[in-house]
Design an enzyme around this catalytic site. Structure first.
Site, PDB file in Angstrom:
ATOM      1  N   HIS A 191      -5.468  -3.537   4.880  1.00 26.60           N
ATOM      2  CA  HIS A 191      -5.376  -2.458   3.888  1.00 26.60           C
ATOM      3  C   HIS A 191      -3.924  -2.112   3.595  1.00 26.60           C
ATOM      4  O   HIS A 191      -3.563  -1.784   2.459  1.00 26.60           O
ATOM      5  CB  HIS A 191      -6.127  -1.221   4.386  1.00 26.60           C
ATOM      6  N   CYS A 192      -3.070  -2.217   4.598  1.00 28.79           N
ATOM      7  CA  CYS A 192      -1.662  -1.838   4.463  1.00 28.79           C
ATOM      8  C   CYS A 192      -0.872  -2.769   3.550  1.00 28.79           C
ATOM      9  O   CYS A 192       0.154  -2.373   2.998  1.00 28.79           O
ATOM     10  CB  CYS A 192      -0.985  -1.805   5.829  1.00 28.79           C
ATOM     11  N   ILE A 193      -1.305  -4.030   3.417  1.00 26.92           N
ATOM     12  CA  ILE A 193      -0.528  -4.985   2.620  1.00 26.92           C
ATOM     13  C   ILE A 193      -1.131  -5.201   1.239  1.00 26.92           C
ATOM     14  O   ILE A 193      -0.673  -6.074   0.490  1.00 26.92           O
ATOM     15  CB  ILE A 193      -0.360  -6.333   3.345  1.00 26.92           C
ATOM     16  N   GLY A 219      -2.136  -3.547   8.812  1.00 29.06           N
ATOM     17  CA  GLY A 219      -3.292  -4.405   8.698  1.00 29.06           C
ATOM     18  C   GLY A 219      -3.538  -4.810   7.262  1.00 29.06           C
ATOM     19  O   GLY A 219      -2.663  -4.673   6.401  1.00 29.06           O
ATOM     20  N   ARG A 225       0.835  -1.195   0.000  1.00 22.88           N
ATOM     21  CA  ARG A 225       0.000   0.000   0.000  1.00 22.88           C
ATOM     22  C   ARG A 225       0.874   1.251   0.000  1.00 22.88           C
ATOM     23  O   ARG A 225       0.502   2.280  -0.596  1.00 22.88           O
ATOM     24  CB  ARG A 225      -0.915   0.004   1.227  1.00 22.88           C
TER      25      ARG A 225
END
Length: 345
Positions: free
Chosen positions: A334-336, A332, A86
């Site tokens: 969304h971050c990956i 989390g 992300r």
């Protein structure tokens, strides 16, 4: 070319991930490495049930990645430092040409390890945005702004959420002002209205955090509405931060001039882990074609959060994945992940 970043709820062509291969993300024991690979694999495989997925793996780790990924997941190789695509990958946009045609663009932000953090390395990751842009067949929209994809959320209609502690961070963009950031976001992602939140969550503001990514705080399930992380327990320092965020959003208007409807997304009941106060957040979910990949924490509030998400994204299937191993590493779901929008037909 006028560029616009679509809402995450718009149709996707695919989702991108990067594979954990070194450092704190992978861990320094076989058990930690197994934990990281399982959770990254679980997220990739869950997304692949809804839309195409490409995972970028370091060449030395591609064979390992294949053991954890379903046959529906494409693997490509490139040198990596970390696995938070992300932030290290591009933010995809759609451009409208003067004659009316549309093309895919990819904003390649300048990446410097979340503000030149002493625990981060980025020799490889600073190049990943351009690599993914090439693979996607996207026109590069290069930016000198030090920024990350997790530091912005858009409604697809010209509104962007961001935090003063990230884009104005002197370790990212020394001397920059609000209007400088807003001008660059207008150029690159078509943001006409910026809603500045004062800061991020407590743990994300500590040494191993991002200094305040917005994708733990708030997101747009639809234009005119915001899902807001709500810490209801006064024993957690994020309770005061949630109140600050609610106050700022209550007084804000989007690019269409609408007052925002605030939908509270209560935090998990668990307040601490071995390292201190947690930054567990249900806001850090990924919207996919026909679904939502949600963070779970083996917490009594998981079911309530899934219900709120189902109501906020009608017609989408909510899939919850235990994200505690991700948050222990600094992020989390969304971050990956990073969505690549589909071009309108």
């Amino acid at each position: 070319m006028d560029w616009r970043m679509p809402a995450e709820t718009d149709p996707h062509d695919r989702t991108w991930l990067a594979w954990p291969s070194s450092g704190y993300t992978l861990g320094d024991t076989p058990a930690a490495a197994e934990e990281a690979r399982r959770v990254w694999g679980s997220v990739a495989n869950a997304v692949a049930e809804f839309e195409p997925v490409t995972v970028v793996a370091d060449p030395d780790h591609a064979a390992v990645a294949a053991r954890y990924l379903s046959g529906d997941v494409e693997i490509r190789t490139a040198p990596l430092d970390d696995a938070w695509v992300r932030d290290t990958g591009p933010s995809f946009v759609i451009g409208t040409e003067p004659e009316g045609g549309q093309r895919l663009g990819a904003v390649t932000w300048t990446f410097n390890g979340w503000g030149a953090q002493d625990w981060a390395s980025w020799d490889n990751d600073r190049l990943l945005g351009a690599t993914i842009a090439e693979w996607a067949g996207a026109e590069r929209v290069d930016s000198q702004l030090v920024n990350e994809g997790g530091a912005i959320h858009v409604d697809g209609e010209g509104t962007v959420l961001l935090t003063e502690t990230v884009q104005l961070d002197p370790h990212r963009n020394p001397g920059i002002r609000h209007d400088d950031v807003e001008a660059e976001l207008a150029r690159t992602i078509g943001a006409a209205t910026a809603i500045w939140l004062p800061r991020g969550l407590t743990r994300d503001s500590e040494r191993f955090g991002t200094r305040g990514h917005v994708d733990l705080l708030a997101t747009f399930p639809t234009p005119g509405a915001v899902l807001l992380h709500q810490q209801n327990d006064d024993a957690h320092p994020d309770s005061a931060i949630s109140a600050q965020l609610a106050e700022r959003l209550t007084g804000a208007a989007d690019a269409s001039g609408r007052a925002l409807e605030i939908i509270e997304l209560p935090a998990p009941q668990r307040l601490r882990d071995a390292e201190g106060f947690v930054d567990y957040s249900y806001v850090n979910h990924l919207v996919v074609n026909g679904g939502v990949i949600a963070c779970g924490f083996d917490d009594p509030n998981d079911e309530a959060a899934a219900h709120i998400l189902a109501e906020a994204y009608p017609g989408r299937t909510v899939r919850t994945i235990d994200a505690r191993a991700l948050f222990a590493r600094g992020g989390g779901i969304h971050c990956i992940t990073q969505q690549q929008p589909a071009l309108p037909h």
